[in-house]
Design an enzyme around this catalytic site. Structure first.
Site, PDB file in Angstrom:
ATOM      1  N   CYS A   1       0.820  -1.220   0.000  1.00 38.37           N
ATOM      2  CA  CYS A   1       0.000   0.000   0.000  1.00 38.37           C
ATOM      3  C   CYS A   1       0.859   1.279   0.000  1.00 38.37           C
ATOM      4  O   CYS A   1       1.483   1.585  -1.008  1.00 38.37           O
ATOM      5  CB  CYS A   1      -0.948  -0.071   1.182  1.00 38.37           C
ATOM      6  SG  CYS A   1      -2.482   0.809   0.941  1.00 38.37           S
TER       7      CYS A   1
ATOM      8  N   HIS B   1      -3.861  -5.932   2.471  1.00 36.22           N
ATOM      9  CA  HIS B   1      -3.587  -6.123   3.887  1.00 36.22           C
ATOM     10  C   HIS B   1      -4.154  -7.494   4.240  1.00 36.22           C
ATOM     11  O   HIS B   1      -4.675  -8.192   3.402  1.00 36.22           O
ATOM     12  CB  HIS B   1      -4.235  -5.008   4.701  1.00 36.22           C
ATOM     13  CG  HIS B   1      -3.703  -3.653   4.336  1.00 36.22           C
ATOM     14  ND1 HIS B   1      -2.480  -3.204   4.760  1.00 36.22           N
ATOM     15  CD2 HIS B   1      -4.219  -2.668   3.560  1.00 36.22           C
ATOM     16  CE1 HIS B   1      -2.272  -1.986   4.279  1.00 36.22           C
ATOM     17  NE2 HIS B   1      -3.295  -1.639   3.537  1.00 36.22           N
TER      18      HIS B   1
HETATM   19  N1  GLN Z   1      -2.647   6.714   1.997  1.00 37.28           N
HETATM   20  C1  GLN Z   1      -2.695   5.774   0.947  1.00 37.28           C
HETATM   21  C2  GLN Z   1      -4.017   5.696   0.227  1.00 37.28           C
HETATM   22  O1  GLN Z   1      -5.084   5.776   0.827  1.00 37.28           O
HETATM   23  C3  GLN Z   1      -2.251   4.419   1.461  1.00 37.28           C
HETATM   24  C4  GLN Z   1      -3.253   3.757   2.359  1.00 37.28           C
HETATM   25  C5  GLN Z   1      -2.729   2.509   3.007  1.00 37.28           C
HETATM   26  O2  GLN Z   1      -1.519   2.286   3.102  1.00 37.28           O
HETATM   27  N2  GLN Z   1      -3.650   1.709   3.512  1.00 37.28           N
HETATM   28  O3  GLN Z   1      -3.978   5.559  -0.959  1.00 37.28           O
END
Ligand code: GLN
Length: 243
Positions: free
Chosen positions: A96, A203
């Site tokens: 992510c 995740h």
């Molecule tokens: N901030 C980033 C997004 O929303 C990554 C989110 C995350 O790592 N869950 O795209």
């Protein structure tokens, strides 16, 4: 005493650990232990040196926009070493936010552009176009299933991101989206494979839910460090689960 040992770095693990991405290291350690391999863990965070020669596996987890801006300021000091590590076929899992920051840039939900370190060729835009009109829905959230095009394996995960990532030169997807959104909700790609780097929006964490992938990356790390042993053969009898 264990004969074989892997040194693992958790990049910014105190800032970038959404939904327990650290669990990827627990899963890797679990499978390593089953074949008599010890794992040493080190947190590498703000102001720390990243010594690319010192590590056999690196995890760079996810974070929210705010944490990403903090990490983005520190990353340039580590960029050359991270590039070395990647180009020397170091195994790395980027999830992510970590996946986003290895690319050229990412655009936050409020439209601010944050530079990545560009050691990989993807970029991440946000859910709006230049006129701040919504491009394609809202956050990309929910359960996701993909199929790895090389192996036919199916991977299960949970995604929650607003960033839309588009792959670049020399990058291929970790898998094709069967259900869910993936990198951008448009082109059916999910994640990335580049050399021994695996990037993903999953995740769950991805290695705990997809033991076959964890074992593949573990075998890669061990093969690179101890080339005289057939590590995939040692790992194959170890039971894996996907759920
Ligand atoms: N901030 C980033 C997004 O929303 C990554 C989110 C995350 O790592 N869950 O795209």
């Amino acid at each position: 005493m264990t004969e074989y040992q892997l040194n693992v770095a958790h990049l910014y693990g105190n800032l970038m650990n959404t939904y327990g991405d650290y669990g990827n290291i627990i899963a890797l350690t679990y499978y390593a232990k089953q074949i008599g391999v010890a794992v040493d863990y080190q947190l590498v965070s703000l102001g720390d040196e990243f010594d690319d020669q010192a590590f056999d596996f690196v995890l760079f987890g996810g974070g929210q926009d705010y944490e990403e801006t903090i990490v983005a300021e520190d990353l340039p000091a580590k960029a050359t070493a991270i590039k070395h590590y990647i180009e020397n076929d170091g195994p790395l899992l980027a999830v992510c936010g970590g996946f986003q920051l290895l690319g050229h840039y990412m655009v936050m939900a409020d439209g601010t552009r944050v530079d990545g370190i560009g050691v990989m060729d993807h970029y991440t835009t946000n859910m709006y176009d230049d006129q701040l009109t919504v491009l394609s829905g809202k956050r990309l959230t929910g359960n996701i299933v993909i199929e790895n095009n090389d192996t036919g394996e199916k991977y299960h995960g949970f995604e929650n991101h607003q960033g839309r990532t588009f792959l670049g030169e020399g990058e291929r997807a970790l898998g094709t989206v069967i259900s869910g959104n993936g990198n951008n909700g448009m082109d059916k790609t999910e994640g990335v494979i580049y050399r021994n780097v695996y990037g993903s929006y999953f995740h769950g964490p991805i290695f705990t839910r997809n033991g076959n992938l964890a074992k593949r990356v573990l075998a890669t790390a061990l093969q690179r460090k101890y080339p005289d042993v057939d590590w995939q053969a040692r790992l194959d009898p170890v039971p894996t689960e996907s759920f």
